[in-house]
Design a protein around this motif. Sequence first.
Motif, PDB file in Angstrom:
ATOM      1  N   VAL A  38       0.855  -1.188   0.000  1.00  0.00           N
ATOM      2  CA  VAL A  38       0.000   0.000   0.000  1.00  0.00           C
ATOM      3  C   VAL A  38       0.888   1.234   0.000  1.00  0.00           C
ATOM      4  CG1 VAL A  38      -2.097  -0.915   1.098  1.00  0.00           C
ATOM      5  CG2 VAL A  38      -0.194  -0.113   2.533  1.00  0.00           C
ATOM      6  N   THR A  39       0.325   2.301  -0.491  1.00  0.00           N
ATOM      7  CA  THR A  39       1.032   3.583  -0.441  1.00  0.00           C
ATOM      8  C   THR A  39       0.824   4.170   0.944  1.00  0.00           C
ATOM      9  OG1 THR A  39       0.361   3.898  -2.739  1.00  0.00           O
ATOM     10  CG2 THR A  39       1.291   5.822  -1.608  1.00  0.00           C
ATOM     11  N   ALA A  40       1.910   4.346   1.700  1.00  0.00           N
ATOM     12  CA  ALA A  40       1.789   4.965   3.022  1.00  0.00           C
ATOM     13  C   ALA A  40       1.852   6.478   2.896  1.00  0.00           C
ATOM     14  CB  ALA A  40       2.901   4.472   3.941  1.00  0.00           C
ATOM     15  N   ALA A  41       2.670   6.950   1.953  1.00  0.00           N
ATOM     16  CA  ALA A  41       2.815   8.404   1.805  1.00  0.00           C
ATOM     17  C   ALA A  41       3.389   8.729   0.445  1.00  0.00           C
ATOM     18  CB  ALA A  41       3.747   8.948   2.889  1.00  0.00           C
ATOM     19  N   TRP A  67      13.522  -0.403   4.451  1.00  0.00           N
ATOM     20  CA  TRP A  67      13.821  -0.482   5.873  1.00  0.00           C
ATOM     21  C   TRP A  67      13.167  -1.745   6.416  1.00  0.00           C
ATOM     22  CZ3 TRP A  67      12.729   4.029   3.181  1.00  0.00           C
ATOM     23  CH2 TRP A  67      13.820   4.883   3.036  1.00  0.00           C
ATOM     24  N   ARG A  68      12.415  -1.669   7.503  1.00  0.00           N
ATOM     25  CA  ARG A  68      11.850  -2.919   8.032  1.00  0.00           C
ATOM     26  C   ARG A  68      10.710  -3.415   7.136  1.00  0.00           C
ATOM     27  NH1 ARG A  68       8.027  -4.676  11.654  1.00  0.00           N
ATOM     28  NH2 ARG A  68       7.175  -2.569  11.823  1.00  0.00           N
ATOM     29  N   THR A  69       9.667  -2.587   7.028  1.00  0.00           N
ATOM     30  CA  THR A  69       8.515  -3.004   6.214  1.00  0.00           C
ATOM     31  C   THR A  69       8.198  -2.011   5.094  1.00  0.00           C
ATOM     32  OG1 THR A  69       6.891  -1.836   7.595  1.00  0.00           O
ATOM     33  CG2 THR A  69       7.478  -4.088   8.257  1.00  0.00           C
ATOM     34  N   SER A  70       8.931  -0.902   5.084  1.00  0.00           N
ATOM     35  CA  SER A  70       8.623   0.143   4.097  1.00  0.00           C
ATOM     36  C   SER A  70       9.766   0.304   3.107  1.00  0.00           C
ATOM     37  CB  SER A  70       8.343   1.475   4.807  1.00  0.00           C
ATOM     38  OG  SER A  70       9.501   1.959   5.434  1.00  0.00           O
ATOM     39  N   THR A  96       6.433   6.402  -0.243  1.00  0.00           N
ATOM     40  CA  THR A  96       6.726   5.345   0.730  1.00  0.00           C
ATOM     41  C   THR A  96       5.665   4.270   0.574  1.00  0.00           C
ATOM     42  OG1 THR A  96       7.658   6.933   2.280  1.00  0.00           O
ATOM     43  CG2 THR A  96       7.038   4.791   3.175  1.00  0.00           C
ATOM     44  N   VAL A  98       4.426   0.367   1.760  1.00  0.00           N
ATOM     45  CA  VAL A  98       4.572  -0.611   2.849  1.00  0.00           C
ATOM     46  C   VAL A  98       4.036  -1.963   2.361  1.00  0.00           C
ATOM     47  CG1 VAL A  98       3.863  -1.201   5.215  1.00  0.00           C
ATOM     48  CG2 VAL A  98       4.393   1.171   4.628  1.00  0.00           C
ATOM     49  N   LEU A 100       2.470  -5.642   2.831  1.00  0.00           N
ATOM     50  CA  LEU A 100       1.525  -6.233   3.787  1.00  0.00           C
ATOM     51  C   LEU A 100       1.463  -7.743   3.603  1.00  0.00           C
ATOM     52  CD1 LEU A 100      -1.521  -3.783   3.428  1.00  0.00           C
ATOM     53  CD2 LEU A 100       0.371  -3.646   5.059  1.00  0.00           C
ATOM     54  N   PRO A 106       1.796  -5.049   8.253  1.00  0.00           N
ATOM     55  CA  PRO A 106       3.078  -4.756   7.612  1.00  0.00           C
ATOM     56  C   PRO A 106       4.034  -5.939   7.751  1.00  0.00           C
ATOM     57  CG  PRO A 106       2.334  -2.865   8.871  1.00  0.00           C
ATOM     58  CD  PRO A 106       1.383  -3.994   9.196  1.00  0.00           C
ATOM     59  N   ARG A 130      13.948   9.981   4.735  1.00  0.00           N
ATOM     60  CA  ARG A 130      13.282   9.250   5.841  1.00  0.00           C
ATOM     61  C   ARG A 130      13.604   9.913   7.178  1.00  0.00           C
ATOM     62  NH1 ARG A 130      11.338   3.987   7.526  1.00  0.00           N
ATOM     63  NH2 ARG A 130      12.231   3.361   9.503  1.00  0.00           N
ATOM     64  N   ARG A 133      11.610  12.970   7.569  1.00  0.00           N
ATOM     65  CA  ARG A 133      10.195  12.668   7.789  1.00  0.00           C
ATOM     66  C   ARG A 133       9.941  12.277   9.244  1.00  0.00           C
ATOM     67  NH1 ARG A 133      10.101   9.562   3.484  1.00  0.00           N
ATOM     68  NH2 ARG A 133      10.445   7.626   4.621  1.00  0.00           N
ATOM     69  N   ARG A 137       7.849  14.262  12.098  1.00  0.00           N
ATOM     70  CA  ARG A 137       6.728  13.641  12.814  1.00  0.00           C
ATOM     71  C   ARG A 137       6.912  13.753  14.330  1.00  0.00           C
ATOM     72  NH1 ARG A 137       5.387   7.375  12.286  1.00  0.00           N
ATOM     73  NH2 ARG A 137       5.718   7.729  10.100  1.00  0.00           N
TER      74      ARG A 137
HETATM   75  C1  LIG Z   1       0.756   2.159   5.839  1.00  0.00           C
HETATM   76  C2  LIG Z   1       0.152   1.391   7.025  1.00  0.00           C
HETATM   77  C3  LIG Z   1       0.039  -0.085   6.671  1.00  0.00           C
HETATM   78  C4  LIG Z   1       1.105   1.555   8.205  1.00  0.00           C
HETATM   79  O1  LIG Z   1       0.466   0.956   9.303  1.00  0.00           O
HETATM   80  P1  LIG Z   1       1.021   1.180  10.789  1.00  0.00           P
HETATM   81  O2  LIG Z   1       0.019   0.613  11.709  1.00  0.00           O
HETATM   82  O3  LIG Z   1       1.435   2.607  10.963  1.00  0.00           O
HETATM   83  O4  LIG Z   1       2.249   0.219  10.792  1.00  0.00           O
HETATM   84  P2  LIG Z   1       3.663   0.389  11.477  1.00  0.00           P
HETATM   85  O5  LIG Z   1       3.646   1.396  12.579  1.00  0.00           O
HETATM   86  O6  LIG Z   1       4.150  -1.001  11.751  1.00  0.00           O
HETATM   87  O7  LIG Z   1       4.546   1.012  10.296  1.00  0.00           O
HETATM   88  C5  LIG Z   1       4.851   0.234   9.178  1.00  0.00           C
HETATM   89  C6  LIG Z   1       5.785   1.024   8.295  1.00  0.00           C
HETATM   90  O8  LIG Z   1       5.054   2.091   7.711  1.00  0.00           O
HETATM   91  C7  LIG Z   1       5.788   3.278   7.856  1.00  0.00           C
HETATM   92  N1  LIG Z   1       4.808   4.358   7.927  1.00  0.00           N
HETATM   93  C8  LIG Z   1       3.702   4.398   8.666  1.00  0.00           C
HETATM   94  N2  LIG Z   1       3.061   5.572   8.471  1.00  0.00           N
HETATM   95  C9  LIG Z   1       3.798   6.266   7.585  1.00  0.00           C
HETATM   96  C10 LIG Z   1       3.671   7.547   6.994  1.00  0.00           C
HETATM   97  N3  LIG Z   1       2.650   8.365   7.273  1.00  0.00           N
HETATM   98  N4  LIG Z   1       4.628   7.964   6.150  1.00  0.00           N
HETATM   99  C11 LIG Z   1       5.662   7.154   5.846  1.00  0.00           C
HETATM  100  N5  LIG Z   1       5.844   5.918   6.369  1.00  0.00           N
HETATM  101  C12 LIG Z   1       4.913   5.499   7.245  1.00  0.00           C
HETATM  102  C13 LIG Z   1       6.541   3.112   9.138  1.00  0.00           C
HETATM  103  O9  LIG Z   1       7.682   3.978   9.175  1.00  0.00           O
HETATM  104  C14 LIG Z   1       6.945   1.656   9.055  1.00  0.00           C
HETATM  105  O10 LIG Z   1       8.114   1.523   8.235  1.00  0.00           O
HETATM  106  P3  LIG Z   1       9.339   0.565   8.679  1.00  0.00           P
HETATM  107  O11 LIG Z   1       8.741  -0.717   9.165  1.00  0.00           O
HETATM  108  O12 LIG Z   1      10.120   0.339   7.429  1.00  0.00           O
HETATM  109  O13 LIG Z   1      10.094   1.295   9.736  1.00  0.00           O
HETATM  110  C15 LIG Z   1      -1.267   1.934   7.412  1.00  0.00           C
HETATM  111  O14 LIG Z   1      -1.123   3.272   7.843  1.00  0.00           O
HETATM  112  C16 LIG Z   1      -2.251   1.876   6.276  1.00  0.00           C
HETATM  113  O15 LIG Z   1      -2.807   0.817   5.969  1.00  0.00           O
HETATM  114  N6  LIG Z   1      -2.514   3.033   5.626  1.00  0.00           N
HETATM  115  C17 LIG Z   1      -3.446   3.062   4.497  1.00  0.00           C
HETATM  116  C18 LIG Z   1      -2.697   2.717   3.209  1.00  0.00           C
HETATM  117  C19 LIG Z   1      -3.597   2.857   2.029  1.00  0.00           C
HETATM  118  O16 LIG Z   1      -4.738   2.474   2.031  1.00  0.00           O
HETATM  119  N7  LIG Z   1      -3.035   3.456   0.974  1.00  0.00           N
HETATM  120  C20 LIG Z   1      -3.782   3.767  -0.201  1.00  0.00           C
HETATM  121  C21 LIG Z   1      -4.255   5.169  -0.090  1.00  0.00           C
HETATM  122  S1  LIG Z   1      -5.863   5.396  -0.705  1.00  0.00           S
END
Ligand SMILES: CC(C)(COP(=O)(O)OP(=O)(O)OC[C@H]1O[C@@H](n2cnc3c(N)ncnc32)[C@H](O)[C@@H]1OP(=O)(O)O)[C@@H](O)C(=O)NCCC(=O)NCCS
Length: 147
Positions: A38-41, A67-70, A96, A98, A100, A106, A130, A133, A137
């Motif tokens: 998924v696109t996190a950002a 990195w770990r999951t991103s 960014t 992530v 799944l 993740p 990163r 960012r 935050r």
């Molecule tokens: C992305 C998502 C899976 C992260 O979930 P989470 O509960 O925050 O998970 P975690 O805290 O374990 O973070 C997972 C990774 O995401 C990264 N991440 C979370 N929020 C982020 C953000 N806003 N910007 C950048 N990276 C982000 C974390 O840094 C982490 O990376 P790492 O493991 O490499 O260090 C969740 O926020 C999500 O599902 N978002 C919606 C995604 C989506 O639907 N995208 C389509 C847009 S319409």
Amino acid sequence: MGIAEANTAGNVHGGVILHLCDEVAGIAAVRHSGGRVVTAAMDRMTFLHPVYVGNLLTVRATVNAAWRTSMEVGVRVEAENVRSGEVTHTSTAYLTMVALDDEGRPMEVPLVRPETPEEERRAREAQVRRDNRLHERRSIESGRRSE
Ligand SMILES: CC(C)(COP(=O)(O)OP(=O)(O)OC[C@H]1O[C@@H](n2cnc3c(N)ncnc32)[C@H](O)[C@@H]1OP(=O)(O)O)[C@@H](O)C(=O)NCCC(=O)NCCS
């Protein structure tokens, strides 16, 4: 790009280009991670020059660092004037993504191992983005806690 992609000014709508960048970044991230993503950002998107109706767009994506999951995926957009052959770099984006697992959690992704100076530069610059960012935050969160 056809007229269906045009905005009211007659050029290609920026949202169309954003959509393409997201799609292509997703494919690069799936290839790298082997999972669904998924696109996190979308961390940055530049529009350096307009894209015109009739241009042929080429959108290329590279996983710059993981990195770990991103993963940070860099995307470069080029527009070609097909008649003249002139190619213009019109946009760069950094997203960014992530990975799944099947339960939607993740999951860990393989590291990127740069092999060329160009890949090393991309990885180094991805780390800077990163760090910025995460720093931003943390600053915002601590500012809100002290309100
Ligand atoms: C992305 C998502 C899976 C992260 O979930 P989470 O509960 O925050 O998970 P975690 O805290 O374990 O973070 C997972 C990774 O995401 C990264 N991440 C979370 N929020 C982020 C953000 N806003 N910007 C950048 N990276 C982000 C974390 O840094 C982490 O990376 P790492 O493991 O490499 O260090 C969740 O926020 C999500 O599902 N978002 C919606 C995604 C989506 O639907 N995208 C389509 C847009 S319409």
